[in-house]
Enzyme design. Sequence first.
Site, PDB file in Angstrom:
ATOM      1  CG  ASP A 178      37.673  37.111  52.196  1.00 23.92           C
ATOM      2  OD1 ASP A 178      38.259  37.771  51.318  1.00 23.92           O
ATOM      3  OD2 ASP A 178      37.549  35.872  52.132  1.00 23.92           O
ATOM      4  CB  CYS A 197      39.675  35.387  46.170  1.00 23.12           C
ATOM      5  SG  CYS A 197      37.977  34.883  45.828  1.00 23.12           S
ATOM      6  CB  ALA A 253      31.476  30.120  54.825  1.00 23.18           C
ATOM      7  N   PRO A 254      34.683  29.303  54.632  1.00 23.61           N
ATOM      8  CG  PRO A 254      36.282  27.697  54.060  1.00 23.61           C
ATOM      9  CD  PRO A 254      35.741  29.034  53.631  1.00 23.61           C
ATOM     10  N   GLY A 255      35.659  29.513  57.208  1.00 22.79           N
ATOM     11  CA  GLY A 255      36.090  29.798  58.574  1.00 22.79           C
ATOM     12  C   GLY A 255      37.576  29.862  58.819  1.00 22.79           C
ATOM     13  N   GLY A 256      38.375  29.760  57.771  1.00 25.06           N
ATOM     14  CA  GLY A 256      39.831  29.736  57.959  1.00 25.06           C
ATOM     15  C   GLY A 256      40.374  30.985  58.631  1.00 25.06           C
ATOM     16  CE  LYS A 257      39.054  35.714  55.159  1.00 21.89           C
ATOM     17  NZ  LYS A 257      38.924  34.569  54.249  1.00 21.89           N
TER      18      LYS A 257
END
EC number: 2.1.1.176
Length: 476
Positions: free
Chosen positions: A353, A406, A286-290
């Site tokens: 991640d 991060c 989440a939120p799914g970008g990668k």
Amino acid sequence: MTKIKPVNERELVLGILMEVTEKGQYSHLVIRDVLGKYQYLDKKERAFITRVTEGTLEHMIELDYILDQFSKVKVKKMKPVIRNILRSAVYQLKYMDTVPDSAVCNEAVKLAVKKGFSGLRGFVNGVLRSTSAGLGQVRYPSDPVEGLSVRYSMPVWILKLWLQSYDRQTVETMLEEFQKEKPLTVRVRPSLENIGEGGGRPPRGTGAEAVWPEVLKLQKELEGEGIRLEPHPYLPYACYLSGQDYLGDLQSFREGRFSVQDVSSMLVCEMAAPKPGDVVIDVCAAPGGKAVHMAEMLRGTGSVEARDLTAYKTGLIQENIDRSGLSNIQARQMDARVLDAASAEKADIVIADLPCSGLGVLGKKTDLKYNVTEESLESLVKLQREILTAAKAYVRPGGKLVYSTCTINPSENLENVHWFLEQNPEFALRDIRESLCEELKGDVQEKGCLQLLPGIHKSDGFFLACMEKGLPQRSN
């Protein structure tokens, strides 16, 4: 006849601050919900709400320190509503020249009365008038660490933690970067022919050749809407976006032609370097970008399974999938700590991640620094290791495990990698230098790890490591 405004921006700011400081809500989510509810406000009003809210939270330690210089009642002893009214007012006095001091004081008094504190109108007015007159004479702590803490509103314990790993100049550079206003970073979706046969980006050229045609096309289109799109130096499809108000109003965003994503997150996929037909599992997606990025890089082949813990988070992933229009990706609700035996050695690439302290993104999540604790760091390291222990099982021989956070805290980053490699000798760091632009190659550690630092690099604070699982040894 005087037109009465249906809503007061300062009252909305107060409501957000109360949700964040008194109820522990996440500021970026509360701000998003409020702006979504009041979409009819004009761009200037929405910008005021965002700036004052984020600025007050970002500078809160400093604002409290200033207030304590001019108020007989210390900030911690004030009623929560009054405390937050004064905080936001002092932020405007110190950091917003466009708002007259008299207006700041008057509006704060009106808001205190409106919220049922008419008996404190004199107190609010007196504190703010004194603060306005004496701002230039405020003396900051002489102790070096305390001084940094107040000037940059960073808890002392975090500063001491960073100073164990980074020199003072680097720490101060990061602190300055956190407080800068920055454009949004986005990933422009390329056409299939620009993705490259190996799944990653094609070789970069120079000048115009380093930017993909889709970027130039979108740049021209957005320019007509008064929005600026500028290429990022690290990747040919990464860009800075500025001048926008509400992304949902942009047709190009709704169509999935670009996604909000920091370049550090994009580098995860570059390091993974998927090949057509690869099977990818993203265990905390989440939120799914990668995950969507990986599906794009697969050129419509293979599969990506984007997992996360809750229905809410998988819903966010599904929104990104729907906007992308891709068919080789699916969202799945799953606890990353629990081993999924059915996925054992099925993935060519596993993306991990993981949940972390978030100390690399304090410029975007301004309230995070007040909530994270030294104790929580220890529990996060334990959680990260639990997830890595489960995730490693999904990597097939010859496959890759990409670990990222991060944060800029070594115990969550390089120390975790060392622990993992000691526990799992079948894995080894994979050389990632060829996946990076020239500007970043020199910062690679141990050939397979990269620590990005705010202000030092053009990205969030972020850590990446790529580990490869060895092929079984043949017996003679």
